[in-house]
Design a protein around this motif. Structure first.
Motif, short mmCIF file in Angstrom:
data_model
loop_
_atom_site.label_atom_id
_atom_site.label_comp_id
_atom_site.label_asym_id
_atom_site.label_seq_id
_atom_site.Cartn_x
_atom_site.Cartn_y
_atom_site.Cartn_z
N SER A 58 19.13 -24.16 -65.30
CA SER A 58 19.04 -25.28 -64.34
C SER A 58 18.58 -26.54 -65.04
O SER A 58 19.16 -27.62 -64.84
CB SER A 58 18.07 -24.92 -63.21
OG SER A 58 18.53 -23.80 -62.50
N CYS A 59 17.57 -26.41 -65.89
CA CYS A 59 17.05 -27.58 -66.60
C CYS A 59 18.12 -28.17 -67.52
O CYS A 59 18.32 -29.39 -67.55
CB CYS A 59 15.81 -27.17 -67.40
SG CYS A 59 14.91 -28.55 -68.10
N CYS B 148 13.81 -34.73 -68.47
CA CYS B 148 14.54 -33.45 -68.42
C CYS B 148 14.91 -32.98 -69.82
O CYS B 148 14.80 -31.78 -70.14
CB CYS B 148 15.79 -33.59 -67.56
SG CYS B 148 15.50 -33.78 -65.81
N TYR B 149 15.34 -33.91 -70.64
CA TYR B 149 15.74 -33.58 -72.01
C TYR B 149 14.54 -33.08 -72.81
O TYR B 149 14.61 -32.07 -73.53
CB TYR B 149 16.33 -34.82 -72.68
CG TYR B 149 17.36 -34.53 -73.75
CD1 TYR B 149 17.38 -33.32 -74.43
CD2 TYR B 149 18.31 -35.49 -74.09
CE1 TYR B 149 18.31 -33.06 -75.40
CE2 TYR B 149 19.26 -35.23 -75.07
CZ TYR B 149 19.24 -34.02 -75.72
OH TYR B 149 20.16 -33.76 -76.69
N THR C 162 11.86 -31.74 -71.60
CA THR C 162 11.51 -30.42 -71.04
C THR C 162 12.41 -29.33 -71.60
O THR C 162 11.93 -28.25 -71.98
CB THR C 162 11.62 -30.46 -69.50
OG1 THR C 162 10.79 -31.49 -68.99
CG2 THR C 162 11.20 -29.13 -68.90
N THR C 163 13.72 -29.61 -71.68
CA THR C 163 14.66 -28.62 -72.21
C THR C 163 14.37 -28.30 -73.66
O THR C 163 14.33 -27.14 -74.07
CB THR C 163 16.11 -29.13 -72.07
OG1 THR C 163 16.37 -29.44 -70.69
CG2 THR C 163 17.10 -28.08 -72.53
N THR D 95 23.52 -35.03 -65.37
CA THR D 95 22.98 -36.33 -65.00
C THR D 95 23.38 -37.38 -66.03
O THR D 95 23.70 -38.53 -65.67
CB THR D 95 21.45 -36.26 -64.88
OG1 THR D 95 21.09 -35.25 -63.95
CG2 THR D 95 20.88 -37.59 -64.40
N PHE E 96 14.18 -40.32 -66.09
CA PHE E 96 14.34 -38.97 -65.56
C PHE E 96 15.14 -38.09 -66.52
O PHE E 96 14.78 -36.93 -66.77
CB PHE E 96 15.05 -39.03 -64.20
CG PHE E 96 15.44 -37.69 -63.64
CD1 PHE E 96 14.49 -36.86 -63.08
CD2 PHE E 96 16.76 -37.26 -63.70
CE1 PHE E 96 14.84 -35.61 -62.57
CE2 PHE E 96 17.13 -36.02 -63.20
CZ PHE E 96 16.17 -35.20 -62.63
N ILE E 97 16.23 -38.65 -67.08
CA ILE E 97 17.04 -37.91 -68.04
C ILE E 97 16.21 -37.54 -69.27
O ILE E 97 16.26 -36.40 -69.76
CB ILE E 97 18.29 -38.73 -68.45
CG1 ILE E 97 19.25 -38.85 -67.28
CG2 ILE E 97 19.00 -38.08 -69.64
CD1 ILE E 97 20.42 -39.78 -67.53
N VAL F 225 21.12 -29.71 -65.35
CA VAL F 225 20.73 -30.95 -64.67
C VAL F 225 20.69 -32.09 -65.68
O VAL F 225 21.19 -33.20 -65.41
CB VAL F 225 19.36 -30.77 -63.97
CG1 VAL F 225 18.79 -32.12 -63.57
CG2 VAL F 225 19.51 -29.88 -62.75
N THR F 226 20.11 -31.84 -66.85
CA THR F 226 20.03 -32.88 -67.88
C THR F 226 21.42 -33.35 -68.31
O THR F 226 21.72 -34.56 -68.31
CB THR F 226 19.27 -32.36 -69.11
OG1 THR F 226 17.98 -31.88 -68.72
CG2 THR F 226 19.09 -33.46 -70.14
#
Length: 433
Positions: A144-145, A343-344, A346-347, A152, A339-340, A148-149
């Motif tokens: 999911s992570c 997410c990036y 975090t991934t 987006t 936000f991107i 989504v990255t």
């Protein structure tokens, strides 16, 4: 090209409850083949085409990096994805060079899981079921992570194209819509035209937005398939190692229950406690534990051999990659871009964490085998059986640490990478202010 037998896996391997989902993801990319699969060569060719195009695209990213060399903001924006693509391409090429070894370790894991499911020990199956549920939850969160990255980024680039100022196209009646989008996305400054998903080199970019976007969209689609697939595949093998170690610890701790169950199968169920120990049966069980431990050590060492080069590359590059992402997030004024970047980050952090955490888990579990053996009813054994158990305990005291050459795969190393990334980031910020 003739396909070698050791490159082809049995069909039931892909139905394995623990490793099957990760293998099916790699099969879609074109890395793995099974017996009943039609057009095997075409399937392999698809994987090679994906890899070759990713390699060529990554080369254009390095060309772009050379062109913007010296401009810190452009360099960090480029490095954020260039380094990730480099590490995953390296892993896929390494797989092609060692395909037989990867297939062999998959077979070893499959046979081990089948053996656990076929044995009549409910506690062992419960441990396996717990790890299967854990992997499913982990896969959902990680996929999911990553998705989504990536998606987006694709949508954001398309929206940016319509709100950027084109040097050759007038705004006309778009001004109101453009201003609203800019306000929503907090993008008021002029941007480079045309917008792109990733930083890469392309001849005459100003007049070829559609071509650039489709090429980069293809690279992103392939990337978001192989990146989560590969990392979940390697983590799955690590989880299998932890599962085997946990089951071995359970058996050592409850040898009396295993003997009671074996006696019940031979002589019928009894509710009487064992007055005496069948030392011959215990020795057989301890020997079986020694064999399982030997297989676990061999599996872990082979897994280390297959991961150490890529993990070492991650150790070298991911500090720079995370630093670049932090810098990009600190410089942008767009809420969507922040936000991107989050997410990036975090991934990427999750990828690192998964390797170091599960390698550390195997080591911790292996360190506990000696204590598990000590927690058995050893005080009831005869001298010969206890001597065999002592040998097992002495052998278990040897650490089972996975290494990336001279780098220990542990949580301390993971924290060290994060600290280095933040140090690079603060230094970079000071240089640019």
């Amino acid at each position: 090209m003739k396909l070698k037998e050791e490159w082809i896996l049995a069909d039931d391997v892909f139905q394995n409850p623990l490793i099957g989902p990760a293998l099916r993801a790699l099969k879609y990319y074109g890395l793995l083949i099974h017996e009943s699969q039609p057009m095997k060569k075409l399937h392999c060719f698809r994987g090679m085409v994906f890899t070759l195009t990713m390699l060529l695209f990554n080369a254009t990213q390095y060309i772009d990096l050379g062109q913007v060399w010296g401009r810190v903001s452009d360099m960090t924006a480029n490095a954020a994805t260039t380094l990730l693509f480099t590490t995953i391409i390296f892993r896929v090429l390494f797989f092609y060079l060692h395909r037989a070894r990867f297939n062999n370790i998959i077979r070893v894991a499959h046979e081990g899981i089948v053996r656990i499911m076929d044995d009549d020990w409910q506690a062992e199956r419960d441990i396996l079921a717990t790890n299967i549920r854990y992997l499913k939850r982990l896969a959902v969160v990680f996929w999911s992570c990553a998705l989504v990255t990536a998606n987006t980024m694709c949508v954001y680039a398309l929206v940016q194209y319509f709100i950027y100022e084109s040097p050759s196209v007038g705004h006309g009646g778009r001004n109101e819509v453009v201003n609203v989008l800019r306000e929503v996305m907090n993008t008021t400054q002029a941007q480079t035209y045309p917008a792109s998903i990733l930083r890469s080199w392309y001849p005459s970019p100003a007049d070829h937005f559609l071509a650039i976007y489709l090429i980069q969209l293809y690279a992103m689609l392939v990337g978001q398939l192989i990146v989560p697939s590969w990392h979940m595949f390697m983590v799955t093998l690590m989880v299998y190692g932890r599962t085997e170690c946990s089951i071995l610890a359970h058996k050592l701790r409850y040898l009396d229950r295993y003997q009671a169950a074996a006696d019940d199968r031979m002589n019928g169920p009894t509710n009487q406690p064992l007055a005496t120990v069948n030392n011959s049966a215990r020795r057989s069980m301890i020997i079986d534990c020694v064999k399982r431990q030997s297989r676990l050590v061999a599996f872990t060492k082979e897994l280390e051999q297959l991961t150490r080069a890529a993990v070492f590359l991650d150790f070298v590059l991911f500090s720079v990659l995370l630093c670049a992402l932090l810098f990009e997030a600190s410089m942008t004024t767009s809420g969507v871009q922040i936000f991107i970047d989050i997410c990036y980050i975090t991934t990427m952090t999750t990828i690192l964490f998964l390797y170091y955490w599960h390698a550390n888990e195997i080591n911790v579990c292996a360190d506990g085998l000696a204590m598990a053996a000590y927690e058995s009813d050893w005080y009831r054994y005869d001298r010969r059986t206890n001597k065999l158990l002592q040998i097992f305990i002495m052998y278990s005291n040897r650490p089972l640490k996975m290494r990336a050459f001279f780098i220990s795969m542990s949580l301390d190393t993971f924290i060290g990478i994060l600290r280095a990334s933040y140090s690079y980031f603060t230094l970079l910020k000071q240089m640019t202010t």
